[in-house]
Scaffold this active site. Sequence first.
Site, PDB file in Angstrom:
ATOM      1  N   GLY A  16       9.247  -0.115  -0.127  1.00 11.96           N
ATOM      2  CA  GLY A  16       9.889  -1.502   0.197  1.00 11.96           C
ATOM      3  C   GLY A  16      10.424  -1.716   1.677  1.00 11.96           C
ATOM      4  O   GLY A  16      10.004  -0.995   2.821  1.00 11.96           O
ATOM      5  N   THR A  17      11.224  -2.908   1.652  1.00 15.87           N
ATOM      6  CA  THR A  17      11.677  -3.336   3.003  1.00 15.87           C
ATOM      7  C   THR A  17      12.234  -2.159   3.656  1.00 15.87           C
ATOM      8  O   THR A  17      12.096  -1.968   5.092  1.00 15.87           O
ATOM      9  CB  THR A  17      12.758  -4.432   2.787  1.00 15.87           C
ATOM     10  OG1 THR A  17      12.036  -5.422   2.064  1.00 15.87           O
ATOM     11  CG2 THR A  17      13.172  -5.047   3.970  1.00 15.87           C
ATOM     12  N   CYS A  18      13.159  -1.454   3.154  1.00 16.88           N
ATOM     13  CA  CYS A  18      14.079  -0.257   3.923  1.00 16.88           C
ATOM     14  C   CYS A  18      12.892   0.542   4.456  1.00 16.88           C
ATOM     15  O   CYS A  18      13.453   0.850   5.948  1.00 16.88           O
ATOM     16  CB  CYS A  18      14.974   0.333   2.873  1.00 16.88           C
ATOM     17  SG  CYS A  18      15.557   1.898   3.758  1.00 16.88           S
ATOM     18  N   HIS A  36      39.038  19.787  15.182  1.00 19.24           N
ATOM     19  CA  HIS A  36      39.109  19.326  16.709  1.00 19.24           C
ATOM     20  C   HIS A  36      37.913  20.092  17.505  1.00 19.24           C
ATOM     21  O   HIS A  36      37.925  21.500  16.951  1.00 19.24           O
ATOM     22  CB  HIS A  36      40.390  19.891  17.226  1.00 19.24           C
ATOM     23  CG  HIS A  36      40.610  19.512  18.677  1.00 19.24           C
ATOM     24  ND1 HIS A  36      40.532  18.342  19.605  1.00 19.24           N
ATOM     25  CD2 HIS A  36      40.587  20.441  19.757  1.00 19.24           C
ATOM     26  CE1 HIS A  36      40.688  18.530  20.635  1.00 19.24           C
ATOM     27  NE2 HIS A  36      40.562  19.896  20.878  1.00 19.24           N
ATOM     28  N   GLY A  60      20.764 -15.440  15.505  1.00 26.30           N
ATOM     29  CA  GLY A  60      21.533 -15.027  14.479  1.00 26.30           C
ATOM     30  C   GLY A  60      22.017 -13.569  15.122  1.00 26.30           C
ATOM     31  O   GLY A  60      21.432 -12.772  15.785  1.00 26.30           O
ATOM     32  N   LYS A  79       0.920  -1.212  -0.025  1.00 26.70           N
ATOM     33  CA  LYS A  79       0.170   0.019   0.084  1.00 26.70           C
ATOM     34  C   LYS A  79       0.763   1.154   0.066  1.00 26.70           C
ATOM     35  O   LYS A  79       0.287   2.381  -0.088  1.00 26.70           O
ATOM     36  CB  LYS A  79      -0.812  -0.045   1.215  1.00 26.70           C
ATOM     37  CG  LYS A  79      -2.021  -0.916   1.116  1.00 26.70           C
ATOM     38  CD  LYS A  79      -3.158  -0.664   2.096  1.00 26.70           C
ATOM     39  CE  LYS A  79      -4.307  -1.681   2.064  1.00 26.70           C
ATOM     40  NZ  LYS A  79      -3.701  -3.164   2.752  1.00 26.70           N
ATOM     41  N   ALA A 115      20.382  -1.530   1.544  1.00 23.98           N
ATOM     42  CA  ALA A 115      19.541  -0.479   0.799  1.00 23.98           C
ATOM     43  C   ALA A 115      20.581   0.314   0.067  1.00 23.98           C
ATOM     44  O   ALA A 115      20.367   0.515  -1.318  1.00 23.98           O
ATOM     45  CB  ALA A 115      19.066   0.346   1.875  1.00 23.98           C
ATOM     46  N   GLY A 159      23.788 -11.273  13.154  1.00 26.91           N
ATOM     47  CA  GLY A 159      24.133 -10.234  12.027  1.00 26.91           C
ATOM     48  C   GLY A 159      23.594  -8.902  12.374  1.00 26.91           C
ATOM     49  O   GLY A 159      23.330  -8.785  13.571  1.00 26.91           O
TER      50      GLY A 159
HETATM   51  C1  LIG Z   1      15.326  -5.008   9.768  1.00 30.12           C
HETATM   52  C2  LIG Z   1      15.785  -4.735   8.873  1.00 30.12           C
HETATM   53  C3  LIG Z   1      16.758  -3.760   8.907  1.00 30.12           C
HETATM   54  C4  LIG Z   1      17.736  -3.167   7.837  1.00 30.12           C
HETATM   55  N1  LIG Z   1      18.355  -2.277   7.940  1.00 30.12           N
HETATM   56  C5  LIG Z   1      19.033  -1.767   6.960  1.00 30.12           C
HETATM   57  C6  LIG Z   1      20.219  -0.857   7.059  1.00 30.12           C
HETATM   58  O1  LIG Z   1      20.400   0.104   8.374  1.00 30.12           O
HETATM   59  N2  LIG Z   1      20.800  -0.231   6.280  1.00 30.12           N
HETATM   60  C7  LIG Z   1      20.551  -0.880   4.888  1.00 30.12           C
HETATM   61  O2  LIG Z   1      21.512  -0.451   3.971  1.00 30.12           O
HETATM   62  N3  LIG Z   1      20.049  -2.015   4.662  1.00 30.12           N
HETATM   63  C8  LIG Z   1      19.257  -2.575   5.871  1.00 30.12           C
HETATM   64  N4  LIG Z   1      18.402  -3.537   5.521  1.00 30.12           N
HETATM   65  C9  LIG Z   1      18.342  -4.034   4.157  1.00 30.12           C
HETATM   66  C10 LIG Z   1      17.524  -3.416   3.290  1.00 30.12           C
HETATM   67  O3  LIG Z   1      16.161  -3.019   3.635  1.00 30.12           O
HETATM   68  C11 LIG Z   1      17.517  -3.980   1.764  1.00 30.12           C
HETATM   69  O4  LIG Z   1      18.641  -4.369   1.568  1.00 30.12           O
HETATM   70  C12 LIG Z   1      16.807  -3.327   0.664  1.00 30.12           C
HETATM   71  O5  LIG Z   1      15.490  -2.794   1.310  1.00 30.12           O
HETATM   72  C13 LIG Z   1      16.837  -4.064  -0.629  1.00 30.12           C
HETATM   73  O6  LIG Z   1      16.009  -3.129  -1.443  1.00 30.12           O
HETATM   74  P1  LIG Z   1      15.502  -3.744  -2.705  1.00 30.12           P
HETATM   75  O7  LIG Z   1      14.803  -2.920  -3.452  1.00 30.12           O
HETATM   76  O8  LIG Z   1      16.205  -4.641  -3.414  1.00 30.12           O
HETATM   77  O9  LIG Z   1      14.153  -4.644  -2.248  1.00 30.12           O
HETATM   78  P2  LIG Z   1      12.975  -4.374  -1.126  1.00 30.12           P
HETATM   79  O10 LIG Z   1      13.196  -3.114  -0.407  1.00 30.12           O
HETATM   80  O11 LIG Z   1      12.782  -5.803  -0.594  1.00 30.12           O
HETATM   81  O12 LIG Z   1      11.683  -3.895  -2.258  1.00 30.12           O
HETATM   82  C14 LIG Z   1      11.136  -5.037  -3.038  1.00 30.12           C
HETATM   83  C15 LIG Z   1       9.715  -4.581  -3.400  1.00 30.12           C
HETATM   84  O13 LIG Z   1       9.187  -5.378  -4.179  1.00 30.12           O
HETATM   85  C16 LIG Z   1       7.977  -5.538  -4.080  1.00 30.12           C
HETATM   86  N5  LIG Z   1       7.257  -6.787  -4.675  1.00 30.12           N
HETATM   87  C17 LIG Z   1       7.892  -7.794  -4.782  1.00 30.12           C
HETATM   88  N6  LIG Z   1       7.318  -8.782  -5.496  1.00 30.12           N
HETATM   89  C18 LIG Z   1       6.476  -7.932  -6.436  1.00 30.12           C
HETATM   90  C19 LIG Z   1       5.694  -8.282  -7.553  1.00 30.12           C
HETATM   91  N7  LIG Z   1       5.733  -9.472  -8.128  1.00 30.12           N
HETATM   92  N8  LIG Z   1       4.847  -7.196  -7.953  1.00 30.12           N
HETATM   93  C20 LIG Z   1       4.999  -6.104  -7.253  1.00 30.12           C
HETATM   94  N9  LIG Z   1       5.669  -5.776  -6.346  1.00 30.12           N
HETATM   95  C21 LIG Z   1       6.220  -6.583  -5.981  1.00 30.12           C
HETATM   96  C22 LIG Z   1       7.965  -5.733  -2.679  1.00 30.12           C
HETATM   97  O14 LIG Z   1       6.382  -5.406  -2.072  1.00 30.12           O
HETATM   98  C23 LIG Z   1       8.685  -4.749  -2.098  1.00 30.12           C
HETATM   99  O15 LIG Z   1       8.103  -3.302  -1.766  1.00 30.12           O
HETATM  100  C24 LIG Z   1      17.567  -3.934   6.438  1.00 30.12           C
HETATM  101  C25 LIG Z   1      16.628  -5.308   6.527  1.00 30.12           C
HETATM  102  C26 LIG Z   1      15.719  -5.321   7.346  1.00 30.12           C
HETATM  103  C27 LIG Z   1      14.844  -6.377   7.127  1.00 30.12           C
END
Ligand SMILES: Cc1cc2nc3c(=O)[nH]c(=O)nc-3n(C[C@H](O)[C@H](O)[C@H](O)COP(=O)(O)OP(=O)(O)OC[C@H]3O[C@@H](n4cnc5c(N)ncnc54)[C@H](O)[C@@H]3O)c2cc1C
Length: 471
Positions: free
Chosen positions: A41-43, A450, A181, A37, A325, A183
């Site tokens: 994405g994840t970030c 400094h 974990g 909505k 990200a 990490g």
């Molecule tokens: C708890 C946590 C903390 C994090 N902290 C950090 C941080 O501090 N710094 C950092 O650099 N990284 C961090 N990350 C990692 C970072 O969030 C990801 O590396 C980054 O979001 C990846 O981006 P992306 O665009 O590849 O994918 P995503 O952000 O996962 O986006 C993919 C999008 O595609 C959409 N999608 C998937 N399939 C379909 C489809 N078939 N049709 C339409 N839409 C679809 C999903 O809904 C999603 O919105 C963290 C991750 C987590 C889980």
Amino acid sequence: MPNSYDVVIIGAGTGGYVAAIRCAQLGKKVAVVEKQKALGGTCLIWGCIPTKALLEHAHALKVIRDAKEWGVTLPPATPAIDMNQVQSRKDRIVTGLTKGVEFLFKKNKIDWIKGTARLAGKGKVDIVEGEKQTLEAKEIVIATGSSARSVPGIEIDHTRIITSDEAIGLKEVPKTLAILGSGAVGVEFASIYRRFGSEVTIIELLPRLVPIEDEAISAELEKSFKKQGIKSLTGTKVTKAAAGDNGVDIEAQTPDGKTQKLTADLLLVATGRGPVTTGLGAEQAGITMEKGYIKVDDLYRTSVPNVSAIGDVITLGSGVHPQLAHVSSAEGIVVAERIAGQDVAPINYDHVPSCTYCDPEIGSVGLTEGEAREKGYDVRVGSFPFGVLGRAKMAGEGEGFVKIVADKKYDEILGVHMIGPRSTELVAEAVLALRLECTVEELIRTIHAHPTFSEAVGEAAHATHGAAIHL
Ligand SMILES: Cc1cc2nc3c(=O)[nH]c(=O)nc-3n(C[C@H](O)[C@H](O)[C@H](O)COP(=O)(O)OP(=O)(O)OC[C@H]3O[C@@H](n4cnc5c(N)ncnc54)[C@H](O)[C@@H]3O)c2cc1C
């Protein structure tokens, strides 16, 4: 044709939305298909932003608890955390940022197609849920990201055995929290919930915490966690986890082969993330996959012409592709510029900064001391502790150090590793130093203001030449 585009991007995470903006800046007609909505994405929704917002709350609580030290008088009540306020502030930050991406889409005339995308043959993308239609595209970019995954034998029920998706939204602070974990995700939640008042135990299969970091960083973090009351069980394998009404019963095998039993209100599984490709039709479209990831070349071309992929969903075949990200965004820019016909160079993954926002923070780039030795360098190292810096003393944050790994022969900086205050910011200088193939001597001659935390970087360079001024 209204649904015909130069570029269709699937997924609006930090990879997809940045690629879309760059494509639009370069004159392309762009659509992004996103099934959530909100954009980001994840970030923005479940990752970087909500976790760091929670960490800022944890930090605020730490400062308030130390009020006496700061000369601040508080009413006699013990400072406590109000999770409703924490969650609503965090949600406001997330919404503000996701709306910000929507604004950028409008500004750049990018169409957001709300729904789930599936590849439908050459130059076609079907929207199978949501705003159903078929889009035509000269170029398709897959940026579908990753989702949390478990380890064999441990079933995530999302109530007692949870992932980071649930851990960011807890309405109550668990009395006891076990984390599987160590990490970045594992240790960040350990910092958050320990500060909020949970008893936290981290269980790590490998012999040390944050196992991809330099060994000295792992040792410093473990020392600090111990001081804060976070238990670390390293070299320990969880063999069973059963969720009941009152908590989770966990069985683990310790390094000496013994079975250890523990119980926790919640078990957070933070063992990594897997690619999201279910229902995408990638294999049917003839895209070469590797262990579920989409295989790409160094300019993000898949095995199918005019279909690219970036971000968490890809593998480059050799080496570990960092799921970060800033990596996905950098790839988004490269892919957009290539599609627009610009001359682009592959990303050097050795220069990607790694930041972990636990307390104390970790920032690192380049080779660890162990890796440099394995690669056959004649290594020299220098470290400088934050504890002796004026700026760190003022902030009351003297834990940790900056460590430089360099090559003796040419004096080149091979890696910089830091743990302590502002490390996730300070690492930027180190990233530039590696990118410009700086020598230690050049870092020594770079004047650091400094009193700042950045003096630790300059002093670590001096230390690498055996001549730290303030040690
Ligand atoms: C708890 C946590 C903390 C994090 N902290 C950090 C941080 O501090 N710094 C950092 O650099 N990284 C961090 N990350 C990692 C970072 O969030 C990801 O590396 C980054 O979001 C990846 O981006 P992306 O665009 O590849 O994918 P995503 O952000 O996962 O986006 C993919 C999008 O595609 C959409 N999608 C998937 N399939 C379909 C489809 N078939 N049709 C339409 N839409 C679809 C999903 O809904 C999603 O919105 C963290 C991750 C987590 C889980």
